[in-house]
Write a protein that holds these residues in place. Sequence first.
Motif, PDB file in Angstrom:
ATOM      1  N   LEU A   1      63.460 -73.871  23.400  1.00  0.00           N
ATOM      2  CA  LEU A   1      62.196 -73.166  23.164  1.00  0.00           C
ATOM      3  C   LEU A   1      62.440 -71.849  22.438  1.00  0.00           C
ATOM      4  N   ALA A   2      63.454 -71.109  22.870  1.00  0.00           N
ATOM      5  CA  ALA A   2      63.765 -69.821  22.234  1.00  0.00           C
ATOM      6  C   ALA A   2      64.212 -70.012  20.793  1.00  0.00           C
ATOM      7  N   LEU A   3      65.035 -71.021  20.537  1.00  0.00           N
ATOM      8  CA  LEU A   3      65.506 -71.276  19.174  1.00  0.00           C
ATOM      9  C   LEU A   3      64.348 -71.669  18.262  1.00  0.00           C
ATOM     10  N   GLY A   4      63.443 -72.486  18.788  1.00  0.00           N
ATOM     11  CA  GLY A   4      62.270 -72.863  18.002  1.00  0.00           C
ATOM     12  C   GLY A   4      61.399 -71.671  17.671  1.00  0.00           C
ATOM     13  N   GLN A   5      61.255 -70.767  18.632  1.00  0.00           N
ATOM     14  CA  GLN A   5      60.458 -69.569  18.402  1.00  0.00           C
ATOM     15  C   GLN A   5      61.141 -68.619  17.419  1.00  0.00           C
ATOM     16  N   ILE A   6      62.467 -68.598  17.404  1.00  0.00           N
ATOM     17  CA  ILE A   6      63.190 -67.776  16.419  1.00  0.00           C
ATOM     18  C   ILE A   6      62.909 -68.282  15.011  1.00  0.00           C
ATOM     19  N   VAL A   7      62.971 -69.611  14.831  1.00  0.00           N
ATOM     20  CA  VAL A   7      62.682 -70.190  13.512  1.00  0.00           C
ATOM     21  C   VAL A   7      61.243 -69.890  13.116  1.00  0.00           C
ATOM     22  N   TRP A   8      60.317 -70.044  14.066  1.00  0.00           N
ATOM     23  CA  TRP A   8      58.908 -69.730  13.771  1.00  0.00           C
ATOM     24  C   TRP A   8      58.748 -68.254  13.416  1.00  0.00           C
ATOM     25  N   GLY A   9      59.429 -67.363  14.151  1.00  0.00           N
ATOM     26  CA  GLY A   9      59.315 -65.929  13.890  1.00  0.00           C
ATOM     27  C   GLY A   9      59.834 -65.554  12.512  1.00  0.00           C
ATOM     28  N   ILE A  10      60.936 -66.175  12.085  1.00  0.00           N
ATOM     29  CA  ILE A  10      61.466 -65.901  10.747  1.00  0.00           C
ATOM     30  C   ILE A  10      60.482 -66.362   9.689  1.00  0.00           C
ATOM     31  N   ALA A  11      59.928 -67.566   9.886  1.00  0.00           N
ATOM     32  CA  ALA A  11      58.959 -68.084   8.911  1.00  0.00           C
ATOM     33  C   ALA A  11      57.712 -67.210   8.852  1.00  0.00           C
ATOM     34  N   TYR A  12      57.337 -66.628   9.995  1.00  0.00           N
ATOM     35  CA  TYR A  12      56.103 -65.838  10.053  1.00  0.00           C
ATOM     36  C   TYR A  12      56.299 -64.412   9.533  1.00  0.00           C
ATOM     37  N   ARG A  13      57.503 -63.856   9.754  1.00  0.00           N
ATOM     38  CA  ARG A  13      57.715 -62.445   9.443  1.00  0.00           C
ATOM     39  C   ARG A  13      58.458 -62.199   8.131  1.00  0.00           C
ATOM     40  N   ALA A  14      59.241 -63.164   7.665  1.00  0.00           N
ATOM     41  CA  ALA A  14      60.009 -62.957   6.436  1.00  0.00           C
ATOM     42  C   ALA A  14      59.106 -63.190   5.223  1.00  0.00           C
ATOM     43  N   ASN A  15      58.206 -62.246   4.982  1.00  0.00           N
ATOM     44  CA  ASN A  15      57.178 -62.435   3.952  1.00  0.00           C
ATOM     45  C   ASN A  15      57.757 -62.597   2.550  1.00  0.00           C
ATOM     46  N   THR A  16      58.824 -61.878   2.251  1.00  0.00           N
ATOM     47  CA  THR A  16      59.391 -61.961   0.903  1.00  0.00           C
ATOM     48  C   THR A  16      60.023 -63.324   0.628  1.00  0.00           C
ATOM     49  N   LEU A  17      60.385 -64.031   1.679  1.00  0.00           N
ATOM     50  CA  LEU A  17      61.038 -65.330   1.513  1.00  0.00           C
ATOM     51  C   LEU A  17      60.082 -66.494   1.742  1.00  0.00           C
ATOM     52  N   THR A  18      59.284 -66.393   2.789  1.00  0.00           N
ATOM     53  CA  THR A  18      58.440 -67.527   3.186  1.00  0.00           C
ATOM     54  C   THR A  18      56.947 -67.301   2.962  1.00  0.00           C
ATOM     55  N   GLU A  19      56.572 -66.129   2.458  1.00  0.00           N
ATOM     56  CA  GLU A  19      55.155 -65.766   2.266  1.00  0.00           C
ATOM     57  C   GLU A  19      54.390 -65.675   3.584  1.00  0.00           C
ATOM     58  N   GLY A  20      55.114 -65.610   4.690  1.00  0.00           N
ATOM     59  CA  GLY A  20      54.488 -65.403   5.988  1.00  0.00           C
ATOM     60  C   GLY A  20      53.447 -66.446   6.325  1.00  0.00           C
ATOM     61  N   ASP A  21      52.316 -65.985   6.852  1.00  0.00           N
ATOM     62  CA  ASP A  21      51.258 -66.893   7.298  1.00  0.00           C
ATOM     63  C   ASP A  21      50.573 -67.603   6.139  1.00  0.00           C
ATOM     64  N   ASN A  22      50.742 -67.104   4.916  1.00  0.00           N
ATOM     65  CA  ASN A  22      50.145 -67.762   3.750  1.00  0.00           C
ATOM     66  C   ASN A  22      50.859 -69.059   3.397  1.00  0.00           C
ATOM     67  N   GLY A  23      52.133 -69.171   3.792  1.00  0.00           N
ATOM     68  CA  GLY A  23      52.877 -70.399   3.548  1.00  0.00           C
ATOM     69  C   GLY A  23      53.343 -70.552   2.112  1.00  0.00           C
ATOM     70  N   LEU A  24      54.055 -71.651   1.879  1.00  0.00           N
ATOM     71  CA  LEU A  24      54.586 -71.971   0.548  1.00  0.00           C
ATOM     72  C   LEU A  24      54.047 -73.316   0.086  1.00  0.00           C
ATOM     73  N   ARG A  25      53.761 -73.392  -1.190  1.00  0.00           N
ATOM     74  CA  ARG A  25      53.302 -74.654  -1.762  1.00  0.00           C
ATOM     75  C   ARG A  25      54.479 -75.411  -2.354  1.00  0.00           C
TER      76      ARG A  25
END
Length: 318
Positions: A114-138
């Motif tokens: 559960l913690a590892l999954g939340q870490i991956v989710w947190g990186i995807a949500y907070r690393a805006n320069t890489l993943t565009e955050g909550d806007n996502g990537l096309r």
Amino acid sequence: MTRNAILLFAIGLALLTVPLVIVSDFYVNLASQVLIYALLAVSLNLLLGYGGMVSLGHGSFVGLASYAAVLLLNAGYGQLPSATLAILFSTACGGLFGLLALRASGIGFLMITLALGQIVWGIAYRANTLTEGDNGLRFPARPHPFGLDIASAAKFYWFTLAIFAIALFVIWRLTRSPFGAALQGARDQPRRMRMLGHNVWLIQWLAFVLSAFWGSVAGLLYVYYNLFISPHAISLQQSAEVLLMAILGGASTFLGPIVGAVIITLVKNVVSSYVDRWNTLLGAIFVIVILFMPFGIVPGVRQLWARLRRAPKARSAP
């Protein structure tokens, strides 16, 4: 054996004709979505049903494979190299996660995943320069495997069905191989397996890696299907739903997770159009199944069928 072969052939033929029978692209796309989630649930069941390891972070492999595929393709890699490297990257992360999670068992294993999954989710949500955050990537466009165009709903369904069939066959053979027997032995009698000279930790770690690999394949199909990836796709809710699919259908069987994936996907995408509180309905279905079929739908139906077949014989006995 002949009866099983005929049944398998009939099911395969029915699945192949879905786009020909159903003319609506919505329902063809829904069938593709069912196959993707079924593959994700079957890959989790390698850990849950055969290994006895409950994971709440399996959805992270969808995100790792999807984000890696998009970022590699945007970096100039072709479709095939980006897909291959994305699956390898996600599987390697699965190997690392397994090293960390297998330091504990039971509730401890569950909480680490559960913690590892939340870490991956947190990186995807907070690393805006890489993943565009909550806007996502096309994802730019669907690939052309072997020169085939899979842009339409029907062709993508057949492509997904082919990958699903290959994955299902490989996982089925794996569960009936000596490794599959060793994995179930490590689940049921770990101390006895150690006494017999088996490396229980290594068996469980390999199962974790294989589960991550097929989960990554499902993640790649997910981003091909949606042409988009966002943190919502790898949230705790996603991992919980995949776990629920396996438990609802019957984690102790091979077909159980597929049945669970069909039910939950249909409730989310079809029933939700008519029922506002579809989450409540899903919870009610789960409670009813657990009460009357504690091992899941597939084992419950098998027990009911065996009981019905024994009833006439019992009545005719003197």
